[in-house]
Design a protein around this motif. Structure first.
Motif, mmCIF file in Angstrom:
data_model
loop_
_atom_site.group_PDB
_atom_site.id
_atom_site.type_symbol
_atom_site.label_atom_id
_atom_site.label_comp_id
_atom_site.label_asym_id
_atom_site.label_seq_id
_atom_site.Cartn_x
_atom_site.Cartn_y
_atom_site.Cartn_z
ATOM 1 N N GLU A 1 0.828 -1.210 0.000
ATOM 2 C CA GLU A 1 0.000 0.000 0.000
ATOM 3 C C GLU A 1 0.864 1.262 0.000
ATOM 4 O O GLU A 1 0.531 2.249 -0.670
ATOM 5 C CB GLU A 1 -0.934 0.005 1.208
ATOM 6 N N LYS A 2 1.966 1.239 0.737
ATOM 7 C CA LYS A 2 2.826 2.422 0.802
ATOM 8 C C LYS A 2 3.415 2.746 -0.575
ATOM 9 O O LYS A 2 3.440 3.905 -1.011
ATOM 10 C CB LYS A 2 3.948 2.190 1.823
ATOM 11 N N THR A 3 3.887 1.702 -1.272
ATOM 12 C CA THR A 3 4.425 1.900 -2.620
ATOM 13 C C THR A 3 3.335 2.415 -3.558
ATOM 14 O O THR A 3 3.577 3.303 -4.396
ATOM 15 C CB THR A 3 5.007 0.590 -3.159
ATOM 16 N N ALA A 4 2.134 1.842 -3.424
ATOM 17 C CA ALA A 4 1.018 2.254 -4.280
ATOM 18 C C ALA A 4 0.677 3.721 -4.072
ATOM 19 O O ALA A 4 0.478 4.476 -5.037
ATOM 20 C CB ALA A 4 -0.198 1.376 -4.014
ATOM 21 N N GLU A 5 0.582 4.169 -2.809
ATOM 22 C CA GLU A 5 0.236 5.557 -2.524
ATOM 23 C C GLU A 5 1.325 6.506 -3.027
ATOM 24 O O GLU A 5 1.036 7.612 -3.494
ATOM 25 C CB GLU A 5 0.016 5.750 -1.014
ATOM 26 N N PHE A 6 2.580 6.076 -2.920
ATOM 27 C CA PHE A 6 3.685 6.892 -3.440
ATOM 28 C C PHE A 6 3.504 7.094 -4.957
ATOM 29 O O PHE A 6 3.666 8.204 -5.475
ATOM 30 C CB PHE A 6 5.021 6.210 -3.146
ATOM 31 N N PHE A 7 3.159 6.021 -5.644
ATOM 32 C CA PHE A 7 2.932 6.077 -7.092
ATOM 33 C C PHE A 7 1.739 6.982 -7.416
ATOM 34 O O PHE A 7 1.811 7.841 -8.306
ATOM 35 C CB PHE A 7 2.690 4.659 -7.615
ATOM 36 N N LEU A 8 0.629 6.808 -6.684
ATOM 37 C CA LEU A 8 -0.587 7.594 -6.942
ATOM 38 C C LEU A 8 -0.342 9.088 -6.756
ATOM 39 O O LEU A 8 -0.883 9.918 -7.502
ATOM 40 C CB LEU A 8 -1.722 7.129 -6.025
ATOM 41 N N GLN A 9 0.453 9.436 -5.778
ATOM 42 C CA GLN A 9 0.674 10.850 -5.467
ATOM 43 C C GLN A 9 1.729 11.490 -6.377
ATOM 44 O O GLN A 9 1.684 12.697 -6.603
ATOM 45 C CB GLN A 9 1.119 11.001 -3.999
ATOM 46 N N HIS A 10 2.650 10.701 -6.910
ATOM 47 C CA HIS A 10 3.767 11.294 -7.640
ATOM 48 C C HIS A 10 3.639 11.232 -9.154
ATOM 49 O O HIS A 10 4.323 11.984 -9.853
ATOM 50 C CB HIS A 10 5.094 10.626 -7.217
#
Length: 795
Positions: free
Chosen positions: A704-713
């Motif tokens: 989830e942390k990697t996914a949120e990083f991708f979604l935000q950047h």
């Protein structure tokens, strides 16, 4: 001897320029051989394309698009075009540009003739110089003083100016045409040369011989000896027109020589319905015989013998004699460099004279009808607009058989001409129509509180309240290719948002578009707003539509990336909403699920590869190479017959790699996919920003942390986690439908539904409020209080 040298030299030049064209290509009936059609050259910025030209003279062209077939062309240069603003001397830069365009057309295999003014102006310049020089010498001799008195220049007689200017004018033309290895010849005529049968035959024979030798005749009235014009002696019939100015000369010459096209260049854009410069003046695109009664003519040109009325009379006379005519501006610096070639290419320049009136309204009239209909549509109650959309949804299912029959005709005509992905887009089916009807009903439901919704309320001062409310954008132009299902979707969104709509569909979907448009107008008719949606069926080129900035408020292209790029380039002063490419990425992270990754790649790439939201580049984390997950994805792609292109890093890991990708910025639109390797989520993001198109990008991971990083950047219109790229769609987002997907950063982004077709306006309600009351010593103070906004109806 000299003429033989010239002819042999010119034929050698033509042979180098047009390989495949034999030396006999100077004869009129065999000017360009079919083998030369593919050869393209360029002089300056004007394309030089050889074209097959064969046409039997006798009837003028009915449409602008046919002008490209014109073989024999007369270009008339008015005094305002040839002379400088001070009327003393020639506009050399403008003349050089005109000569370049004429040369390009001449070397395409056309037969060009010039009717030119300018001798009087050129002679006036020379004589004034001589007089000033003579006066200065005499004053110096008589006064013996170095300071000369102010010298008065006498009024110069026009015939004397013409006599002094003709030789210099011709020498200038010869020098310019020589730069393009073209020979020019001067012919001076008077009215008597056309009325004396022997002289007329001699003139005709001379002109034909010059054209046969590929020489450009430059014709002018012999102003040194020409008698005064005889009033009211012209336009008595096809065989009688007095040559009293260069307009009548050009018309007489065009008919005499059986010319296909007469281009009359002046200092105005064309013919207006009232004097140019007046508030309501509108440029007339096409002028028909009999329309002159509805036109008010202004004053004549600043120089020259004629005015617009003379040009129209001469143009109609030429048209009656079988020659097409265009009157255009030859002085505007932004267009004069390509005005002649634009006219011959059929572009919408100036006023085109035609004897064939179209069966329906012009596109300008359709724009006005869409504007008026849209304003009426916006005033309807929300329930009434929803009722129209529901009725259209019902018609799509009730008239299913008629729609599919029309679509079958389109498919049969397109068979063998369109690629498989385009044929799939063109095809309609019962399931597609049912899905369209469902989407339209969603739009109807969401339209209940769209137009007129209050977004903000502010109390400026006591009894002075401000509101910001939603309103339609105005008139939309939607251009779409091979997508008849687009028409009812866009129509429903325009109805819901209260916008007028112009639709321009591809000719491959003519039958489907026609019946779908009729159904849309039938639905609109229940509340008397039938004209709000117009289907452009005329031969308007897309580029011409993009110039209607006074009628169109927003252009929305739906089609190939090339179409979108062309429209963005052609649009003059009109915003374009859309995306030029759909290069969608999917990054499979090192912590991705095997089953999820395989399903998501298959759906994104194989479900509908021609869609703009289909997957084009698959980014694989380096740690996944030679793992069961990677092998499963490759096996699935092989089963689905997807052609793989290896990115540079991916290719370096393989002994026998697939074909290396030519570009990492490619939208395939088919069962083809680029695979590249990255070392981290940050490298995947960097790759997407460098090679993507900001459309739709996906991460597949269980972290989830990697996914949120991708979604935000990731800076794209749509960014997903563990979901197919194909979800980037207005219907799937619950918008009912979309007019397109926008990758721009202003106004609307991503799938553009109803909200993206609205703008706002400000409403201020006061009671005799004036700004001076709020000055430092005024009686009122600003409050700027936020007021509650009425709750939006979400049912």
């Amino acid at each position: 001897m000299l003429s033989q040298v010239y002819r042999s030299g010119f034929q050698a030049f033509r042979q180098r320029l047009l390989p495949g064209v034999q030396s006999t290509a100077l004869s009129r009936s065999h000017r360009v051989q079919p083998s030369a059609i593919r050869h393209v050259r360029s002089w300056s910025n004007i394309p030089f394309i050889t074209v097959p030209l064969s046409r039997t003279h006798g009837k003028s062209f009915a449409h602008r698009s046919e002008l490209k077939h014109a073989k024999r062309i007369v270009v008339k240069l008015g005094s305002a075009v040839v002379t400088r603003g001070d009327e003393c001397g020639l506009a050399l830069g403008r003349l050089a540009s005109i000569v370049e365009q004429v040369s390009v057309l001449q070397n395409q295999g056309r037969e060009m003739m010039l009717v030119t003014s300018g001798a009087v102006a050129f002679g006036k310049q020379r004589l004034r110089h001589e007089i000033l020089l003579s006066q200065s010498v005499r004053q110096a001799l008589h006064s013996g003083q170095n300071q000369l008195k102010e010298m008065a220049i006498p009024v110069l007689e026009a015939r004397a100016c013409a006599a002094a200017g003709q030789s210099g004018l011709m020498a200038l033309y010869e020098a310019m045409f020589t730069q393009y290895s073209i020979c020019a010849a001067q012919i001076l005529v008077t009215n008597l040369d056309f009325h004396d049968e022997q002289k007329r035959r001699n003139l005709n024979g001379t002109l034909h011989e010059l054209l046969r030798m590929n020489i450009v005749p430059i014709v002018n009235t012999n102003d040194a000896v020409v008698p005064p014009a005889e009033p009211n002696s012209d336009l008595q019939g096809v065989n009688v027109i007095s040559v009293k100015d260069n307009d009548s000369l050009a018309a007489r010459l065009a008919v005499e020589m059986k010319t296909d096209l007469l281009i009359v260049l002046s200092d105005v854009e064309g013919l207006f319905d009232s004097p140019p410069g007046s508030d309501d003046a509108k440029l007339i695109d096409i002028f028909y015989p009999g329309d002159q009664q509805s036109v008010t003519f202004g004053t004549k040109s600043r120089v020259g013998m004629g005015g617009m009325e003379a040009k129209v009379k001469a143009a109609l006379w030429a048209l009656q004699g079988g020659t097409s005519v265009v009157i255009a501006n030859g002085t505007h610096p932004k267009v004069s460099g390509h005005v002649i070639t634009d006219i011959v290419e059929g572009k919408k320049v100036g006023t085109f004279f035609s004897e064939v009136k179209p069966a329906g309204p012009t596109v300008e009239q359709q724009g006005e009808m869409a504007r008026a209909g849209g304003r009426m549509l916006a005033t309807l109650e929300p329930e009434q607009r929803a009722e129209i959309i529901h009725h259209l949804a019902d018609l799509l299912t009730d008239q299913r058989d008629e729609i599919l029959l029309a679509n079958k005709k389109d498919l049969e005509e397109a068979e063998g001409r369109l690629a498989a992905p385009l044929l799939k887009r063109l095809s309609l089916s019962t399931s597609k129509l049912n899905s369209l009807a469902i989407g339209l009903r969603q739009i109807a439901a969401s339209s209940q509180d769209s137009v007129g919704r209050v977004l903000r309320r502010t109390r400026i001062a006591k009894n002075l309240e401000l509101e910001q409310v939603t309103v339609p954008i105005g008139v939309l132009l939607v251009i779409f290719e091979s997508r008849p299902d687009c028409l009812p979707q866009v129509a429903a969104l325009a109805i819901a948002s209260g916008n007028g709509l112009l639709l321009k569909g591809g000719k491959e979907a003519t039958h489907s578009n026609r019946i779908l448009h009729l159904l849309a107008q039938e639905a609109l008719s229940i509340h008397g707003v039938k004209e709000a949606i117009q289907l452009v069926n005329t031969r308007e080129e897309v580029e011409d539509l993009c110039r209607l900035d006074k009628m169109i408020d927003l252009i929305i292209p739906r089609g190939s990336s090339q179409l979108v790029r062309d429209i963005q380039k052609a649009a003059k002063g009109i915003p374009v909403m859309g995306h030029s490419e759909g290069i969608c990425h999917m990054y499979v992270d090192s912590e991705a699920s095997v089953d999820k990754a395989t399903r998501l790649v298959r759906d994104s790439k194989c479900e509908y590869p021609a869609a703009c939201n289909a997957l084009e580049t698959l980014l694989i984390h380096r740690d996944l190479l030679r793992t069961p997950l990677f092998d499963q994805i490759i096996d699935m792609l092989r089963v689905e017959q997807v052609k793989i292109h290896a990115g540079p890093k991916f290719a370096s890991y393989l002994t026998f790699s697939p074909s290396e990708v030519k570009s990492l910025r490619t939208e395939y639109g088919d069962l083809e996919l680029c695979i590249e390797v990255v070392d981290s989520v940050q490298e995947a993001i960097d790759h997407i920003h460098k090679y993507g198109s900001s459309h739709t990008d996906v991460i597949v991971t269980e972290n989830e942390k990697t996914a949120e990083f991708f979604l935000q950047h990731v800076d794209s219109a749509c960014v997903f986690w563990n979901a197919s790229t194909r979800f980037s769609d207005g219907y799937r987002f619950g918008l009912g439908a979309e007019v397109g997907i926008s990758t721009s950063r202003i106004h609307a982004r991503g799938p553009v539904g109803l909200e993206g077709l609205l703008t706002t306006k400000w409403l201020l309600r006061g009671q005799d409020h004036v700004v001076s009351d709020f000055s430092e010593h005024g009686s009122l103070k600003y409050l700027h209080e936020n007021l509650p906004v009425p709750q939006r109806n979400t049912n």
